[in-house]
Scaffold this motif. Structure first.
Motif, mmCIF file in Angstrom:
data_model
loop_
_atom_site.group_PDB
_atom_site.id
_atom_site.type_symbol
_atom_site.label_atom_id
_atom_site.label_comp_id
_atom_site.label_asym_id
_atom_site.label_seq_id
_atom_site.Cartn_x
_atom_site.Cartn_y
_atom_site.Cartn_z
ATOM 1 N N ILE A 10 7.329 13.190 -5.322
ATOM 2 C CA ILE A 10 6.247 13.811 -6.096
ATOM 3 C C ILE A 10 4.951 13.029 -5.900
ATOM 4 N N GLN A 11 5.063 11.699 -5.888
ATOM 5 C CA GLN A 11 3.861 10.877 -5.740
ATOM 6 C C GLN A 11 3.207 11.084 -4.383
ATOM 7 N N PHE A 12 4.008 11.113 -3.332
ATOM 8 C CA PHE A 12 3.415 11.326 -2.013
ATOM 9 C C PHE A 12 2.836 12.725 -1.904
ATOM 10 N N ALA A 13 3.529 13.706 -2.502
ATOM 11 C CA ALA A 13 3.006 15.072 -2.487
ATOM 12 C C ALA A 13 1.669 15.150 -3.214
ATOM 13 N N ALA A 14 1.556 14.446 -4.339
ATOM 14 C CA ALA A 14 0.291 14.444 -5.082
ATOM 15 C C ALA A 14 -0.813 13.796 -4.262
ATOM 16 N N ASN A 15 -0.492 12.697 -3.603
ATOM 17 C CA ASN A 15 -1.490 12.004 -2.793
ATOM 18 C C ASN A 15 -1.955 12.845 -1.615
ATOM 19 N N ILE A 16 -1.017 13.420 -0.884
ATOM 20 C CA ILE A 16 -1.404 14.190 0.291
ATOM 21 C C ILE A 16 -2.113 15.480 -0.121
ATOM 22 N N SER A 17 -1.708 16.065 -1.258
ATOM 23 C CA SER A 17 -2.356 17.290 -1.731
ATOM 24 C C SER A 17 -3.813 17.020 -2.076
ATOM 25 N N PHE A 18 -4.080 15.889 -2.726
ATOM 26 C CA PHE A 18 -5.456 15.551 -3.064
ATOM 27 C C PHE A 18 -6.249 15.182 -1.815
ATOM 28 N N HIS A 19 -5.649 14.381 -0.950
ATOM 29 C CA HIS A 19 -6.370 13.905 0.233
ATOM 30 C C HIS A 19 -6.759 15.043 1.166
ATOM 31 N N ILE A 20 -5.835 15.962 1.404
ATOM 32 C CA ILE A 20 -6.068 16.979 2.431
ATOM 33 C C ILE A 20 -7.202 17.931 2.055
ATOM 34 N N LEU A 21 -7.539 17.999 0.776
ATOM 35 C CA LEU A 21 -8.631 18.885 0.361
ATOM 36 C C LEU A 21 -9.938 18.542 1.054
ATOM 37 N N PHE A 22 -10.184 17.257 1.255
ATOM 38 C CA PHE A 22 -11.501 16.830 1.727
ATOM 39 C C PHE A 22 -11.619 16.843 3.248
ATOM 40 N N PRO A 23 -10.632 16.357 4.022
ATOM 41 C CA PRO A 23 -10.715 16.583 5.475
ATOM 42 C C PRO A 23 -10.750 18.058 5.840
ATOM 43 N N THR A 24 -10.084 18.896 5.040
ATOM 44 C CA THR A 24 -10.116 20.326 5.321
ATOM 45 C C THR A 24 -11.540 20.865 5.282
ATOM 46 N N ILE A 25 -12.376 20.255 4.457
ATOM 47 C CA ILE A 25 -13.793 20.639 4.420
ATOM 48 C C ILE A 25 -14.581 19.942 5.523
ATOM 49 N N THR A 26 -14.446 18.619 5.633
ATOM 50 C CA THR A 26 -15.351 17.853 6.500
ATOM 51 C C THR A 26 -15.112 18.095 7.982
ATOM 52 N N ILE A 27 -13.877 18.369 8.382
ATOM 53 C CA ILE A 27 -13.599 18.584 9.804
ATOM 54 C C ILE A 27 -14.499 19.678 10.365
ATOM 55 N N ALA A 28 -14.600 20.795 9.631
ATOM 56 C CA ALA A 28 -15.409 21.923 10.118
ATOM 57 C C ALA A 28 -16.847 21.871 9.635
ATOM 58 N N LEU A 29 -17.070 21.329 8.430
ATOM 59 C CA LEU A 29 -18.426 21.338 7.884
ATOM 60 C C LEU A 29 -19.394 20.587 8.786
ATOM 61 N N CYS A 30 -18.906 19.538 9.434
ATOM 62 C CA CYS A 30 -19.779 18.787 10.344
ATOM 63 C C CYS A 30 -20.210 19.655 11.530
ATOM 64 N N TRP A 31 -19.349 20.550 11.979
ATOM 65 C CA TRP A 31 -19.737 21.451 13.070
ATOM 66 C C TRP A 31 -20.739 22.490 12.587
ATOM 67 N N PHE A 32 -20.617 22.915 11.325
ATOM 68 C CA PHE A 32 -21.648 23.784 10.747
ATOM 69 C C PHE A 32 -22.985 23.056 10.692
ATOM 70 N N LEU A 33 -22.956 21.778 10.318
ATOM 71 C CA LEU A 33 -24.189 20.987 10.278
ATOM 72 C C LEU A 33 -24.809 20.882 11.666
ATOM 73 N N LEU A 34 -23.970 20.677 12.659
ATOM 74 C CA LEU A 34 -24.483 20.614 14.029
ATOM 75 C C LEU A 34 -25.125 21.940 14.417
ATOM 76 N N PHE A 35 -24.513 23.039 14.008
ATOM 77 C CA PHE A 35 -25.095 24.356 14.276
ATOM 78 C C PHE A 35 -26.472 24.482 13.626
ATOM 79 N N PHE A 36 -26.591 24.075 12.361
ATOM 80 C CA PHE A 36 -27.893 24.121 11.680
ATOM 81 C C PHE A 36 -28.924 23.254 12.403
ATOM 82 N N ARG A 37 -28.492 22.071 12.826
ATOM 83 C CA ARG A 37 -29.401 21.135 13.488
ATOM 84 C C ARG A 37 -29.891 21.700 14.819
ATOM 85 N N ILE A 38 -28.992 22.262 15.599
ATOM 86 C CA ILE A 38 -29.367 22.808 16.899
ATOM 87 C C ILE A 38 -30.278 24.023 16.735
ATOM 88 N N LYS A 39 -29.982 24.872 15.758
ATOM 89 C CA LYS A 39 -30.842 26.030 15.520
ATOM 90 C C LYS A 39 -32.254 25.597 15.142
#
Length: 455
Positions: A10-39
């Motif tokens: 349960i503890q590892f599940a809680a940790n990974i569940s919380f952690h994965i929320l943020f890489p799930t955003i940042t992995i792609a959000l940085c590419w969106f930022l690059l798109f905004f910057r290039i435009k």
């Protein structure tokens, strides 16, 4: 009585569940930022830079929480699961090390330039920094998913005295499920970030932010989601075929198929009963599971009874898979419907904006449910066919694990509440100001993390 084994899971599940929320955003959000910057570089339109300035703040906040939660999660390999590193540390250790050396260092080195150098370095240098941070986030995902995929479909190793040793790093890294898992996760991140952008932008419009930046960001988010969702369905189909080949017990649990069946039905809803090994109140589509999994209406699907004592718990995998599918279909419907409405009318009605606000974190729900299918579906193994979860657990007293679990849960609830609240506070502060005295100072204008009123 709850024992150390269950508490540690349960503890590892809680940790990974919380952690994965943020890489799930940042992995792609940085590419969106690059798109905004290039435009912005190509057009000189200040609206693109305003999109960049607003979303880089959210990226920074998400990145920080992802790093901190990732560190605490990695500690558990030693505290809660010592048998894991003792058995497969020769493989897991180097892969985690490669992630730090090639990805985290790259992100950490250029993140400062990306966040604070926008008015201190040339546009070319700042763009390059954004490129490198985006590459770093994707590299991080690659290495972590390479390790996780190896745990699902281990290859390229040999066992000596109960310890795994690598024979071919190429086979270890590019194991049979790795390409599908990496593609599936990267697309999931893109969809999650797209709905986050669309949802927060819709909230800004509802709050009376009439500047063009949120309207433009909303269009970008919906367009990205509309393109990525069909691609995710295709990759998910390929991933399912791979899982059927290498982890048939997981597939049997996902579909709650008890007996090996040719022309297995797809169960839309049921209450799986592991004691009687039947599905109660089942609503089925004849032959559909076989068609989806084998592309043949009469294809054979192995049942759970073929894996007595060696298959995962059925109900969590069964319901998580349906939650992932249901949320994915809803996101597809929303993205295509509202994207078409924006294309026809150039804007969305209030009710549609409210729906998008409700869908802001829909990607989290789909990602977490898919992750539970993957991880719970691997049970009873920690490394499939190599190391059982029960063989790797700590010998610590259950009271110790229970106390740390309570601390983690309390902290994570507080942090998640603060994170979500902060996102909407940032959105509210970006609403257009009317008074000259409300405009930021010159110093604030040079700092993208404090520039709220111009977004």
């Amino acid at each position: 009585m709850v024992d150390t084994f269950l508490l540690s899971r349960i503890q590892f599940a809680a940790n990974i569940s919380f952690h994965i929320l943020f890489p799930t955003i940042t992995i792609a959000l940085c590419w969106f930022l690059l798109f905004f910057r290039i435009k912005y570089n190509r057009t000189g339109d200040e609206v693109w830079m305003r999109c960049y300035r607003f979303w880089v703040k959210i990226f920074a906040l998400s990145f920080a929480l992802g790093v901190v939660s990732g560190i605490t999660m990695s500690f558990q390999f030693g505290t809660n699961w010592p048998g894991y590193m003792e058995t497969v540390g020769n493989i897991a250790g180097p892969l985690l090390g490669y992630e730090v050396l090639t990805a985290f260092f790259l992100e950490a080195t250029f993140l400062g330039i990306m966040l604070f150098g926008i008015n201190r370095v040339s546009p070319r240098v700042h763009t390059i920094a954004t490129v490198l941070v985006a590459i770093g986030t994707s590299l991080s995902a690659f290495w972590i998913l390479a390790l996780n995929s190896w745990m699902q479909t281990p290859t390229g190793y040999e066992m000596r005295d109960g310890v795994a040793y690598p024979l071919s790093w190429w086979a270890v890294i590019f194991n049979p499920s790795m390409p599908y898992r990496v593609a599936h996760m990267l697309l999931a991140s893109g969809i999650t970030a797209a709905f986050l952008i669309a949802g927060i932008s819709a909230y800004r419009l509802l709050r009376g932010d009439h500047k063009p930046a949120p309207q433009l960001a909303l269009k970008v988010g919906l367009l990205a989601a509309a393109v990525l969702l069909p691609m995710q369905v295709l990759v998910g189909d390929l991933h399912g075929l791979n899982t059927l080949k290498h982890q048939p017990a997981k597939i049997a649990a996902m579909e709650a198929v008890w007996e090996t069946t040719a022309g297995a039905p797809f169960t839309v809803f049921a209450l799986p009963n592991e004691i009687d090994r039947i599905n109660r109140y089942a609503l089925e589509i004849p032959g559909a599971a076989s068609f989806i999994l084998t592309h043949d209406w009469r294809g054979e699907v192995k049942g759970l009874n073929e894996f007595a004592g060696e298959h995962p718990p059925v109900a969590p995998v069964f319901f998580s898979f349906r939650l992932m599918l249901g949320m994915g279909m809803l996101m597809w419907l929303v993205a295509w419907t509202f994207g078409w409405m924006m294309w026809k009318k150039k804007s969305l009605p209030v009710w549609a904006l409210r729906v998008l606000v409700l869908m802001t974190f829909s990607g989290w729900i789909a990602t977490l449910s898919g992750w539970y299918v993957t991880e719970i579906g691997r049970q009873p193994y920690l490394v499939y066919g190599v190391l059982k979860t029960s063989e790797a657990v700590t010998s610590l007293a259950r009271e110790n694990v229970g106390f740390s679990l309570a601390v983690y849960l309390t902290l994570y609830v507080a942090l998640l509440t603060a994170y979500i609240s902060t996102l909407f506070v940032m959105a509210r502060k970006s609403v257009l100001v009317d008074r000259p005295e409300d405009l930021p100072s010159l110093q604030e204008r040079h700092n993208p993390l404090t520039q709220n009123t111009q977004e």
